[in-house]
Design a protein around this motif. Structure first.
Motif, PDB file in Angstrom:
ATOM      1  N   ALA A 109     -28.367 -94.888 -15.230  1.00 55.26           N
ATOM      2  CA  ALA A 109     -27.048 -94.762 -14.764  1.00 55.26           C
ATOM      3  C   ALA A 109     -25.843 -94.828 -14.971  1.00 55.26           C
ATOM      4  CB  ALA A 109     -27.174 -93.672 -13.569  1.00 55.26           C
ATOM      5  N   PRO A 110     -23.941 -95.129 -15.539  1.00 55.81           N
ATOM      6  CA  PRO A 110     -23.444 -94.917 -15.354  1.00 55.81           C
ATOM      7  C   PRO A 110     -22.835 -94.821 -13.869  1.00 55.81           C
ATOM      8  CG  PRO A 110     -23.284 -93.827 -17.483  1.00 55.81           C
ATOM      9  CD  PRO A 110     -24.813 -93.273 -15.891  1.00 55.81           C
ATOM     10  N   GLY A 111     -22.644 -95.704 -13.006  1.00 51.67           N
ATOM     11  CA  GLY A 111     -22.186 -95.836 -12.126  1.00 51.67           C
ATOM     12  C   GLY A 111     -20.572 -95.904 -11.648  1.00 51.67           C
ATOM     13  N   ALA A 112     -20.459 -96.152 -10.171  1.00 49.83           N
ATOM     14  CA  ALA A 112     -18.177 -96.345 -10.615  1.00 49.83           C
ATOM     15  C   ALA A 112     -18.418 -98.057 -10.513  1.00 49.83           C
ATOM     16  CB  ALA A 112     -18.106 -95.648  -8.456  1.00 49.83           C
ATOM     17  N   ARG A 113     -17.068 -98.336  -9.768  1.00 55.10           N
ATOM     18  CA  ARG A 113     -16.670 -99.786  -9.210  1.00 55.10           C
ATOM     19  C   ARG A 113     -15.545-100.158  -8.171  1.00 55.10           C
ATOM     20  NH1 ARG A 113     -14.964 -98.577 -14.187  1.00 55.10           N
ATOM     21  NH2 ARG A 113     -12.764-100.366 -13.529  1.00 55.10           N
ATOM     22  N   ALA A 114     -16.258-100.621  -7.365  1.00 55.26           N
ATOM     23  CA  ALA A 114     -15.073-100.901  -6.823  1.00 55.26           C
ATOM     24  C   ALA A 114     -13.979-101.528  -7.087  1.00 55.26           C
ATOM     25  CB  ALA A 114     -15.569-101.397  -5.162  1.00 55.26           C
ATOM     26  N   SER A 139     -13.614 -96.413  -8.043  1.00 60.30           N
ATOM     27  CA  SER A 139     -13.027 -95.856  -9.092  1.00 60.30           C
ATOM     28  C   SER A 139     -13.521 -94.329  -9.459  1.00 60.30           C
ATOM     29  CB  SER A 139     -13.644 -96.708 -10.652  1.00 60.30           C
ATOM     30  OG  SER A 139     -14.982 -96.210 -10.822  1.00 60.30           O
ATOM     31  N   CYS A 140     -14.153 -94.007  -8.842  1.00 55.45           N
ATOM     32  CA  CYS A 140     -14.748 -92.217  -8.830  1.00 55.45           C
ATOM     33  C   CYS A 140     -13.476 -91.321  -8.383  1.00 55.45           C
ATOM     34  CB  CYS A 140     -15.668 -91.974  -7.940  1.00 55.45           C
ATOM     35  SG  CYS A 140     -14.932 -92.422  -5.804  1.00 55.45           S
ATOM     36  N   GLY A 141     -12.204 -92.072  -7.223  1.00 56.13           N
ATOM     37  CA  GLY A 141     -11.371 -91.477  -7.101  1.00 56.13           C
ATOM     38  C   GLY A 141     -11.354 -90.718  -5.939  1.00 56.13           C
ATOM     39  N   ASP A 142     -12.337 -91.030  -4.777  1.00 57.21           N
ATOM     40  CA  ASP A 142     -12.323 -90.183  -3.513  1.00 57.21           C
ATOM     41  C   ASP A 142     -12.189 -91.771  -2.735  1.00 57.21           C
ATOM     42  OD1 ASP A 142     -12.835 -89.021  -1.299  1.00 57.21           O
ATOM     43  OD2 ASP A 142     -14.891 -88.940  -2.128  1.00 57.21           O
ATOM     44  N   GLN A 159     -17.632 -93.889 -23.794  1.00 57.85           N
ATOM     45  CA  GLN A 159     -17.304 -92.662 -22.944  1.00 57.85           C
ATOM     46  C   GLN A 159     -16.901 -93.257 -21.443  1.00 57.85           C
ATOM     47  OE1 GLN A 159     -16.824 -89.532 -24.993  1.00 57.85           O
ATOM     48  NE2 GLN A 159     -17.540 -91.189 -25.932  1.00 57.85           N
ATOM     49  N   VAL A 160     -17.535 -94.212 -21.033  1.00 58.16           N
ATOM     50  CA  VAL A 160     -17.490 -94.733 -19.943  1.00 58.16           C
ATOM     51  C   VAL A 160     -17.109 -96.325 -19.050  1.00 58.16           C
ATOM     52  CG1 VAL A 160     -19.045 -92.597 -18.472  1.00 58.16           C
ATOM     53  CG2 VAL A 160     -20.334 -94.547 -19.597  1.00 58.16           C
ATOM     54  N   PRO A 161     -16.179 -96.569 -20.407  1.00 56.21           N
ATOM     55  CA  PRO A 161     -15.736 -98.143 -20.583  1.00 56.21           C
ATOM     56  C   PRO A 161     -15.895 -99.195 -19.048  1.00 56.21           C
ATOM     57  CG  PRO A 161     -13.905 -96.646 -21.195  1.00 56.21           C
ATOM     58  CD  PRO A 161     -14.897 -95.979 -20.761  1.00 56.21           C
ATOM     59  N   GLY A 162     -16.155 -99.498 -18.791  1.00 57.13           N
ATOM     60  CA  GLY A 162     -16.383-100.522 -17.597  1.00 57.13           C
ATOM     61  C   GLY A 162     -16.952-100.041 -16.517  1.00 57.13           C
ATOM     62  N   ALA A 163     -17.980 -99.292 -17.076  1.00 58.48           N
ATOM     63  CA  ALA A 163     -19.405 -98.688 -15.870  1.00 58.48           C
ATOM     64  C   ALA A 163     -19.885 -99.231 -15.544  1.00 58.48           C
ATOM     65  CB  ALA A 163     -19.559 -97.164 -16.428  1.00 58.48           C
ATOM     66  N   ALA A 164     -20.486 -99.476 -14.285  1.00 56.62           N
ATOM     67  CA  ALA A 164     -21.753-100.547 -13.321  1.00 56.62           C
ATOM     68  C   ALA A 164     -23.072 -99.645 -14.435  1.00 56.62           C
ATOM     69  CB  ALA A 164     -21.350-100.093 -12.143  1.00 56.62           C
ATOM     70  N   PRO A 167     -23.257 -93.088  -8.510  1.00 60.35           N
ATOM     71  CA  PRO A 167     -23.404 -92.954  -9.432  1.00 60.35           C
ATOM     72  C   PRO A 167     -22.199 -92.190 -10.471  1.00 60.35           C
ATOM     73  CG  PRO A 167     -25.628 -92.587  -9.454  1.00 60.35           C
ATOM     74  CD  PRO A 167     -24.500 -92.675  -8.768  1.00 60.35           C
ATOM     75  N   LEU A 168     -21.227 -92.339 -11.614  1.00 62.44           N
ATOM     76  CA  LEU A 168     -20.176 -91.661 -11.416  1.00 62.44           C
ATOM     77  C   LEU A 168     -21.081 -89.562 -11.701  1.00 62.44           C
ATOM     78  CD1 LEU A 168     -18.557 -94.102 -14.390  1.00 62.44           C
ATOM     79  CD2 LEU A 168     -17.993 -93.012 -11.646  1.00 62.44           C
TER      80      LEU A 168
END
Length: 235
Positions: A43-48, A56-59, A91-96, A69-70
């Motif tokens: 699963a592509p994940g958010a980054r701190a 990085s999810c924006g919330d 589609q998700v460059p840099g994702a965890a 996960p994103l």
């Protein structure tokens, strides 16, 4: 062939965009190993960001910065090829890189110090082990067969550890673990204490085979003393 002074100079002159492409390519290769050789879904994940204070999810109120996960990104299924992974990761460059728990494996979570003690003993016993991840938060994640999270209380009871205050937990369906080489919550990268063995990573050992030794290692770290045989259990 090792690096030379000339090659190091060349690397310094590589454009940032080229470096980003190289990192993205390396990440896609790692994900393809997980999907194609280990049989895991990724699963592509958010980054701190900002030292873990933001996600990085924006919330702005995210409760797990860089450790979930994103929501808008699709999982990369087990069996995906390098070409499929590369297309998805573009589609998700840099994702965890996150691995969903409860499908091909559950996870026993212990302190890294206890994990080191237990690993040494388990290896001397000749037991088949699955992958083990060390986190920058000082924890270790042992991959075990699915179902361990639901069975843990009963297993601890049978082994005589149900009334012990152990720093031992189990992750199951709905949980995710951050896989190397991704960063966990801005704290630093996860790393393999025991890397996956391609071809067998999708068949981790039953939790009951490791749990007695892991429980005793956790207990020993609370009450220092020499190694003793694990409790015989309650049958």
């Amino acid at each position: 062939m090792g690096f030379t002074i000339g090659s190091m100079r060349e690397m310094r002159h590589v454009r940032p965009s080229a470096r980003r492409r190289t990192r993205a390519s390396a990440c896609a290769t790692t994900v393809a190993e997980y999907t194609g050789l280990c049989g895991w879904t990724v699963a592509p994940g958010a980054r701190a960001t900002r030292g873990g204070a933001q996600c990085s999810c924006g919330d702005p109120g995210c409760e797990a910065p860089g450790a979930h996960p994103l929501a808008f990104a699709e999982e990369v299924p087990a069996g995906a090829t390098l070409e499929q992974v590369t297309a998805a990761w573009d589609q998700v460059p840099g994702a965890a890189v996150l691995l969903p728990v409860g499908r091909t494996f559950d996870v026993i979570d212990v302190a890294e110090r206890s994990a080191g003690r237990a690993l040494a003993r388990l290896e001397r016993m000749g037991l088949r082990l699955g992958p083990v991840i060390a986190t920058p938060a000082g924890r270790a994640w042992f991959f075990v067969a699915p179902g361990a999270a639901g069975e843990l209380p009963h297993l601890l009871y049978r082994m005589g550890w149900d009334d012990a205050a152990l720093d031992l937990h189990c992750l199951g369906p709905g949980d995710f673990v951050t896989a190397p080489p991704s960063d966990l919550g801005g704290l630093g990268p996860a790393r393999w204490l025991r890397p996956p063995e391609f071809g067998s990573a999708a068949q981790p050992p039953e939790a009951r085979l490791l749990l007695g030794t892991l429980a005793y290692a956790c207990h020993r770290d609370r009450t220092p003393g020499p190694w003793q045989p694990s409790p015989a259990g309650r049958g």
